[in-house]
Design a protein around this motif. Structure first.
Motif, PDB file in Angstrom:
ATOM      1  N   THR A 198      47.238  43.806  46.996  1.00 31.81           N
ATOM      2  CA  THR A 198      46.760  44.899  46.137  1.00 31.81           C
ATOM      3  C   THR A 198      45.400  44.548  45.557  1.00 31.81           C
ATOM      4  O   THR A 198      44.479  45.367  45.572  1.00 31.81           O
ATOM      5  CB  THR A 198      47.771  45.183  45.002  1.00 31.81           C
ATOM      6  N   LEU A 199      45.277  43.321  45.061  1.00 28.68           N
ATOM      7  CA  LEU A 199      43.991  42.874  44.522  1.00 28.68           C
ATOM      8  C   LEU A 199      42.911  42.867  45.605  1.00 28.68           C
ATOM      9  O   LEU A 199      41.775  43.268  45.360  1.00 28.68           O
ATOM     10  CB  LEU A 199      44.131  41.480  43.902  1.00 28.68           C
ATOM     11  N   MET A 200      43.287  42.423  46.800  1.00 34.24           N
ATOM     12  CA  MET A 200      42.314  42.366  47.895  1.00 34.24           C
ATOM     13  C   MET A 200      41.813  43.771  48.250  1.00 34.24           C
ATOM     14  O   MET A 200      40.612  43.977  48.434  1.00 34.24           O
ATOM     15  CB  MET A 200      42.933  41.714  49.119  1.00 34.24           C
ATOM     16  N   TYR A 201      42.715  44.730  48.306  1.00 31.07           N
ATOM     17  CA  TYR A 201      42.300  46.097  48.639  1.00 31.07           C
ATOM     18  C   TYR A 201      41.468  46.719  47.514  1.00 31.07           C
ATOM     19  O   TYR A 201      40.513  47.453  47.776  1.00 31.07           O
ATOM     20  CB  TYR A 201      43.502  46.974  48.983  1.00 31.07           C
ATOM     21  N   LEU A 202      41.803  46.412  46.268  1.00 29.73           N
ATOM     22  CA  LEU A 202      40.971  46.865  45.144  1.00 29.73           C
ATOM     23  C   LEU A 202      39.581  46.235  45.219  1.00 29.73           C
ATOM     24  O   LEU A 202      38.573  46.894  44.958  1.00 29.73           O
ATOM     25  CB  LEU A 202      41.632  46.523  43.809  1.00 29.73           C
TER      26      LEU A 202
ATOM     27  N   ILE B 292      38.085  41.305  39.475  1.00 31.88           N
ATOM     28  CA  ILE B 292      39.266  41.380  40.344  1.00 31.88           C
ATOM     29  C   ILE B 292      39.454  40.072  41.098  1.00 31.88           C
ATOM     30  O   ILE B 292      40.574  39.543  41.180  1.00 31.88           O
ATOM     31  CB  ILE B 292      39.160  42.571  41.327  1.00 31.88           C
ATOM     32  N   THR B 293      38.370  39.522  41.626  1.00 36.90           N
ATOM     33  CA  THR B 293      38.491  38.302  42.436  1.00 36.90           C
ATOM     34  C   THR B 293      38.985  37.116  41.618  1.00 36.90           C
ATOM     35  O   THR B 293      39.588  36.196  42.178  1.00 36.90           O
ATOM     36  CB  THR B 293      37.163  37.932  43.118  1.00 36.90           C
ATOM     37  N   LEU B 294      38.743  37.117  40.325  1.00 38.79           N
ATOM     38  CA  LEU B 294      39.219  36.001  39.501  1.00 38.79           C
ATOM     39  C   LEU B 294      40.742  35.932  39.445  1.00 38.79           C
ATOM     40  O   LEU B 294      41.305  34.875  39.164  1.00 38.79           O
ATOM     41  CB  LEU B 294      38.642  36.095  38.091  1.00 38.79           C
ATOM     42  N   PHE B 295      41.405  37.049  39.717  1.00 40.68           N
ATOM     43  CA  PHE B 295      42.866  37.079  39.722  1.00 40.68           C
ATOM     44  C   PHE B 295      43.449  36.768  41.096  1.00 40.68           C
ATOM     45  O   PHE B 295      44.660  36.662  41.242  1.00 40.68           O
ATOM     46  CB  PHE B 295      43.367  38.441  39.225  1.00 40.68           C
TER      47      PHE B 295
END
Length: 128
Positions: A5-9, A51-54
């Motif tokens: 989900t994070l990757m797609y965001l 986002i990438t930090l998560f």
């Protein structure tokens, strides 16, 4: 949120950054359209870096069992965007320009290039 989900965001925010950033490099600087798209670009860059930090590092060594070397681009972005904004607000066009060009090539071109390395999702998608 799970990794995918994070990757797609992240992809949903960084792909427009690539397109807008490329356009901004080609357009005349200081125009209304440059300023408008520049604001969108800066906001999207901050969102995508956050986002990438998560997202835990999947490739290579980890620091604190989470961060990889590629996260340095995220921290660089979170530092550079506000400093570039303040530079232009103070009328320091040269500093703003330098920061934005380095941000584009560092955080989008170089970091983006590394996402195509073996073991990463985009490598598998395009070459797997």
């Amino acid at each position: 949120m799970d990794y995918y989900t994070l990757m797609y965001l992240h992809l949903a925010t960084v792909i427009p950054c690539f397109l807008i950033g490329t356009m901004l490099l080609m357009l005349k600087k200081g125009t209304g359209i440059h300023r408008s798209f520049g604001r969108v670009y800066m906001i999207l860059m901050l969102i995508t870096a956050t986002i990438t930090l998560f997202m835990p590092a999947d490739v290579g060594p980890r620091f604190l069992n989470h961060f990889g070397w590629i996260h340095s681009f995220s921290f660089l972005t979170i530092y550079t965007v506000p400093t570039a904004y303040w530079a232009i607000k103070k009328g320091n066009v040269k500093s703003h320009s330098r920061k934005m060009v380095l941000l584009y090539f560092g955080a989008i071109i170089i970091a983006g290039g590394f996402t195509f390395s073996p073991g990463r999702y985009l490598h598998d998608l395009f070459f797997g």
